[in-house]
Design a protein around this motif. Sequence first.
Motif, PDB file in Angstrom:
ATOM      1  N   ALA A 147       4.286 -16.857-135.804  1.00  0.00           N
ATOM      2  CA  ALA A 147       5.639 -16.560-135.312  1.00  0.00           C
ATOM      3  C   ALA A 147       5.895 -15.054-135.401  1.00  0.00           C
ATOM      4  O   ALA A 147       5.275 -14.342-136.203  1.00  0.00           O
ATOM      5  CB  ALA A 147       6.664 -17.317-136.149  1.00  0.00           C
ATOM      6  N   PHE A 148       6.837 -14.592-134.562  1.00  0.00           N
ATOM      7  CA  PHE A 148       7.201 -13.166-134.545  1.00  0.00           C
ATOM      8  C   PHE A 148       8.723 -13.053-134.518  1.00  0.00           C
ATOM      9  O   PHE A 148       9.400 -13.855-133.870  1.00  0.00           O
ATOM     10  CB  PHE A 148       6.589 -12.468-133.327  1.00  0.00           C
ATOM     11  CG  PHE A 148       5.091 -12.504-133.334  1.00  0.00           C
ATOM     12  CD1 PHE A 148       4.357 -11.496-133.943  1.00  0.00           C
ATOM     13  CD2 PHE A 148       4.407 -13.574-132.774  1.00  0.00           C
ATOM     14  CE1 PHE A 148       2.980 -11.553-133.982  1.00  0.00           C
ATOM     15  CE2 PHE A 148       3.028 -13.639-132.809  1.00  0.00           C
ATOM     16  CZ  PHE A 148       2.313 -12.615-133.419  1.00  0.00           C
ATOM     17  N   ARG A 149       9.229 -12.058-135.217  1.00  0.00           N
ATOM     18  CA  ARG A 149      10.682 -11.872-135.278  1.00  0.00           C
ATOM     19  C   ARG A 149      11.178 -11.191-134.010  1.00  0.00           C
ATOM     20  O   ARG A 149      10.683 -10.137-133.629  1.00  0.00           O
ATOM     21  CB  ARG A 149      11.029 -10.995-136.489  1.00  0.00           C
ATOM     22  CG  ARG A 149      11.018 -11.771-137.796  1.00  0.00           C
ATOM     23  CD  ARG A 149      11.199 -10.871-139.000  1.00  0.00           C
ATOM     24  NE  ARG A 149      12.080  -9.758-138.754  1.00  0.00           N
ATOM     25  CZ  ARG A 149      11.981  -8.572-139.372  1.00  0.00           C
ATOM     26  NH1 ARG A 149      11.038  -8.381-140.254  1.00  0.00           N
ATOM     27  NH2 ARG A 149      12.821  -7.614-139.113  1.00  0.00           N
ATOM     28  N   ASP A 150      12.169 -11.826-133.362  1.00  0.00           N
ATOM     29  CA  ASP A 150      12.742 -11.235-132.138  1.00  0.00           C
ATOM     30  C   ASP A 150      13.659 -10.075-132.460  1.00  0.00           C
ATOM     31  O   ASP A 150      13.918  -9.205-131.617  1.00  0.00           O
ATOM     32  CB  ASP A 150      13.536 -12.298-131.358  1.00  0.00           C
ATOM     33  CG  ASP A 150      12.627 -13.420-130.887  1.00  0.00           C
ATOM     34  OD1 ASP A 150      11.443 -13.130-130.629  1.00  0.00           O
ATOM     35  OD2 ASP A 150      13.096 -14.574-130.804  1.00  0.00           O
ATOM     36  N   ASP A 151      14.203 -10.082-133.695  1.00  0.00           N
ATOM     37  CA  ASP A 151      15.219  -9.082-134.032  1.00  0.00           C
ATOM     38  C   ASP A 151      14.620  -7.769-134.534  1.00  0.00           C
ATOM     39  O   ASP A 151      15.359  -6.836-134.850  1.00  0.00           O
ATOM     40  CB  ASP A 151      16.171  -9.649-135.093  1.00  0.00           C
ATOM     41  CG  ASP A 151      15.427 -10.017-136.384  1.00  0.00           C
ATOM     42  OD1 ASP A 151      14.193 -10.172-136.326  1.00  0.00           O
ATOM     43  OD2 ASP A 151      16.080 -10.145-137.429  1.00  0.00           O
ATOM     44  N   ALA A 152      13.277  -7.693-134.613  1.00  0.00           N
ATOM     45  CA  ALA A 152      12.655  -6.454-135.121  1.00  0.00           C
ATOM     46  C   ALA A 152      12.806  -5.353-134.067  1.00  0.00           C
ATOM     47  O   ALA A 152      12.349  -5.505-132.929  1.00  0.00           O
ATOM     48  CB  ALA A 152      11.185  -6.688-135.441  1.00  0.00           C
ATOM     49  N   ALA A 153      13.461  -4.276-134.446  1.00  0.00           N
ATOM     50  CA  ALA A 153      13.670  -3.162-133.503  1.00  0.00           C
ATOM     51  C   ALA A 153      12.334  -2.511-133.186  1.00  0.00           C
ATOM     52  O   ALA A 153      11.481  -2.393-134.060  1.00  0.00           O
ATOM     53  CB  ALA A 153      14.608  -2.139-134.128  1.00  0.00           C
ATOM     54  N   PRO A 154      12.118  -2.088-131.910  1.00  0.00           N
ATOM     55  CA  PRO A 154      10.860  -1.408-131.566  1.00  0.00           C
ATOM     56  C   PRO A 154      10.651  -0.200-132.487  1.00  0.00           C
ATOM     57  O   PRO A 154      11.585   0.540-132.770  1.00  0.00           O
ATOM     58  CB  PRO A 154      11.072  -0.960-130.113  1.00  0.00           C
ATOM     59  CG  PRO A 154      12.145  -1.863-129.595  1.00  0.00           C
ATOM     60  CD  PRO A 154      13.012  -2.205-130.761  1.00  0.00           C
ATOM     61  N   VAL A 155       9.437  -0.059-132.949  1.00  0.00           N
ATOM     62  CA  VAL A 155       9.156   1.003-133.902  1.00  0.00           C
ATOM     63  C   VAL A 155       8.823   2.292-133.155  1.00  0.00           C
ATOM     64  O   VAL A 155       8.159   2.266-132.130  1.00  0.00           O
ATOM     65  CB  VAL A 155       8.008   0.591-134.857  1.00  0.00           C
ATOM     66  CG1 VAL A 155       6.701   0.414-134.116  1.00  0.00           C
ATOM     67  CG2 VAL A 155       7.810   1.605-135.968  1.00  0.00           C
ATOM     68  N   ALA A 156       9.344   3.398-133.643  1.00  0.00           N
ATOM     69  CA  ALA A 156       9.013   4.694-133.044  1.00  0.00           C
ATOM     70  C   ALA A 156       8.372   5.554-134.118  1.00  0.00           C
ATOM     71  O   ALA A 156       9.062   6.150-134.940  1.00  0.00           O
ATOM     72  CB  ALA A 156      10.272   5.354-132.503  1.00  0.00           C
ATOM     73  N   VAL A 157       7.053   5.534-134.129  1.00  0.00           N
ATOM     74  CA  VAL A 157       6.325   6.298-135.153  1.00  0.00           C
ATOM     75  C   VAL A 157       5.821   7.583-134.519  1.00  0.00           C
ATOM     76  O   VAL A 157       5.096   7.549-133.526  1.00  0.00           O
ATOM     77  CB  VAL A 157       5.130   5.484-135.720  1.00  0.00           C
ATOM     78  CG1 VAL A 157       4.387   6.279-136.781  1.00  0.00           C
ATOM     79  CG2 VAL A 157       5.617   4.164-136.297  1.00  0.00           C
ATOM     80  N   PRO A 158       6.203   8.744-135.091  1.00  0.00           N
ATOM     81  CA  PRO A 158       5.778  10.010-134.500  1.00  0.00           C
ATOM     82  C   PRO A 158       4.255  10.107-134.436  1.00  0.00           C
ATOM     83  O   PRO A 158       3.569   9.673-135.359  1.00  0.00           O
ATOM     84  CB  PRO A 158       6.331  11.070-135.473  1.00  0.00           C
ATOM     85  CG  PRO A 158       7.263  10.352-136.389  1.00  0.00           C
ATOM     86  CD  PRO A 158       6.971   8.900-136.317  1.00  0.00           C
ATOM     87  N   GLY A 159       3.766  10.626-133.321  1.00  0.00           N
ATOM     88  CA  GLY A 159       2.323  10.891-133.231  1.00  0.00           C
ATOM     89  C   GLY A 159       1.491   9.725-132.740  1.00  0.00           C
ATOM     90  O   GLY A 159       0.282   9.860-132.554  1.00  0.00           O
ATOM     91  N   LEU A 160       2.103   8.539-132.527  1.00  0.00           N
ATOM     92  CA  LEU A 160       1.323   7.407-132.021  1.00  0.00           C
ATOM     93  C   LEU A 160       1.520   7.269-130.511  1.00  0.00           C
ATOM     94  O   LEU A 160       2.610   7.459-130.002  1.00  0.00           O
ATOM     95  CB  LEU A 160       1.755   6.097-132.698  1.00  0.00           C
ATOM     96  CG  LEU A 160       1.507   5.945-134.205  1.00  0.00           C
ATOM     97  CD1 LEU A 160       1.776   4.495-134.636  1.00  0.00           C
ATOM     98  CD2 LEU A 160       0.094   6.345-134.611  1.00  0.00           C
ATOM     99  N   ASN A 161       0.433   6.896-129.801  1.00  0.00           N
ATOM    100  CA  ASN A 161       0.560   6.664-128.360  1.00  0.00           C
ATOM    101  C   ASN A 161       1.153   5.275-128.110  1.00  0.00           C
ATOM    102  O   ASN A 161       1.432   4.523-129.055  1.00  0.00           O
ATOM    103  CB  ASN A 161      -0.788   6.855-127.655  1.00  0.00           C
ATOM    104  CG  ASN A 161      -1.836   5.832-128.107  1.00  0.00           C
ATOM    105  OD1 ASN A 161      -1.534   4.657-128.297  1.00  0.00           O
ATOM    106  ND2 ASN A 161      -3.074   6.284-128.277  1.00  0.00           N
TER     107      ASN A 161
END
Length: 635
Positions: free
Chosen positions: A166-180
């Motif tokens: 299962a995966f959480r729908d409420d998890a905000a998209p992650v914005a990690v600096p330096g990742l494509n």
Amino acid sequence: MDYFKKQLELLKTEREEDRQSWLQLAQSSSIQSRRENGLTWYPVAIRDTELGRGDYLTVEVERTTHQDLPTQFRAGVSALLFSNHAPRENNIEGTISYLSGNRLKIALRTDELPEWSRDGKLGIDLLFDDNSYDEMQNALKQAAARAEKKEEGRLIRILTGEQAPAFRDDAAPVAVPGLNASQQAAAHKILSATELAIVHGPPGTGKTTTLVQAIKALLQQEPQQVLVVAPSNTAVDLLSEKLSDEGVNVLRVGNPARVSDRLLSLTLDSKMAAHSSNRDIKRLKKQASEFRDMAHKYKRNFGKAEREQRKALFDEARKVMKQVEQTEQYIIDDLLSKAQVITATLVGANNYMIRHLTYQTVVIDEAGQALEPACWIPILKAKKVVLAGDHFQLPPTIRSTEAAQKGLATTLLEKCAALHPEAVTLLEEQYRMHEDIMRYSSTVFYGQRLKAHASVAQHLLFPGDEPLAFVDTAGCGFDEKAEGTSITNPEEAAFLFKHLMQLVNALGAHYKPAQFPSIAVISPYRQQVQLLQELLPHTPAFRLYGDRIAVNTIDSFQGQERDIVYIGMTRSNTEGRIGFLSDIRRMNVAMTRARKKLVVIGDSGTLSQLPFYEDFIAYAGEKDAYRSAWELVDS
């Protein structure tokens, strides 16, 4: 549960094969032969002794000669201190507790050194590693029992394909600096997964960087302790250093493969030594040693009073050592409570110091090289598992052909990627190879989804150079020769160096020796590698750049990269036999080590029996990278 019953049977087969091959090596060979195979240190000198846990004497020894020979020793395995004066009678079993360079500590099952240890001619023999097999077997049995339980068994049932993750729908998209973009997607998948996330990292795609940033984000998301494991000490070391560089409090359990100050400072031993309470331990150990030294002054044939006095002194020493153990446990508990990430090998996850711990998240790196039974050791401690690796690169090393064919060679990563594609994120951008080197691998293994980052897509050794070449030796009479269980091809080896010499001479006009490109010369066959290594020093053009040229097998270059890679295919016969060249995952590893130039030398007549090589030769033709060896043979 039938799933685990099968795994237990496969493990039993592998254990028996491993034991038999070890016995063959250990029992039928001389000290010299065992030493060369990494099973024996001889001679050794005792450098220090100290009282250890449970009345065991810990002895520090140093290998005094043959220090450049390989070793299969590692912390946690059983070994034997022996005297070569009378090796059958004079030996004591123990467990290696520490290994660093040419020194190791062994906890001996005795409270004092015997008389024969003072005679010199001492050595350490490795014993068969039953401990790792016992740990794997116990983990499989525990997993089978737990799988039947409703809540506790959910993760196990997901990993064995009985339920979906299962995966959480409420998890905000992650914005990690330096990742494509694909690395961000992988980090997001790890954060939103409730039980399973899979990071599929093809060569050069920054899997380690992605994992480190995702682990940092996990720690920020909710206070937790993360266990990070891998099948090899080298992979554990890399992640330990990278996480520490990012400011994460890392505790490395077990001995690093590389001895660097940076890595050693992360180990439990080093952190214990630096702990403020360590002064108490030193004082208490000194006190216990004094009691023991006094006791040893009494000879065993003294009268009743002396024997009682001796016993009383030993009892005092034991009481003091109990205090030492309590203080050590206090320090360990303190250090464990402060660690954000604990790192260890798969079997090391059950080290006695951390055996009792459980974790919200366990990350298994290099899962494509991990034996499935070993993966269950850390998995049983987890609520969520992250599997990272690439099942299209080298598989785990398995000794039993029968066990491999019946399923032990199929890793948990490979199974879960097929069972739960929704849990998989493929890292799609690679930062290593020229796009012409990358593209064939991308087509065959990664559904044409790999792309080269702009910084590497067109990089060349010098303007006008070609990044790819297949040099066809068909018809040149470069016939393979059987060498015991291996294969050699002397003419191909000589030709390869002739081709490389021309390239090295051309590069001399563009590079000073200090900036000279790095070169790997690879053969899939060990005997051919030895032949190439013998030829290398006799080529005058290479002497100036000797430290830039490495010659070895494919397996030894896993995880590495070089500016230039030469692969000598070795096989050339009229029957079209290619043996284990048919393991195309191994060839994927070899081809993807190259940054700026890949040269494959082989006999198209023999290789084309397998579609993988036939298509590669056609691909080289499309790229105008096909060359006949005849062009060079006469030049």
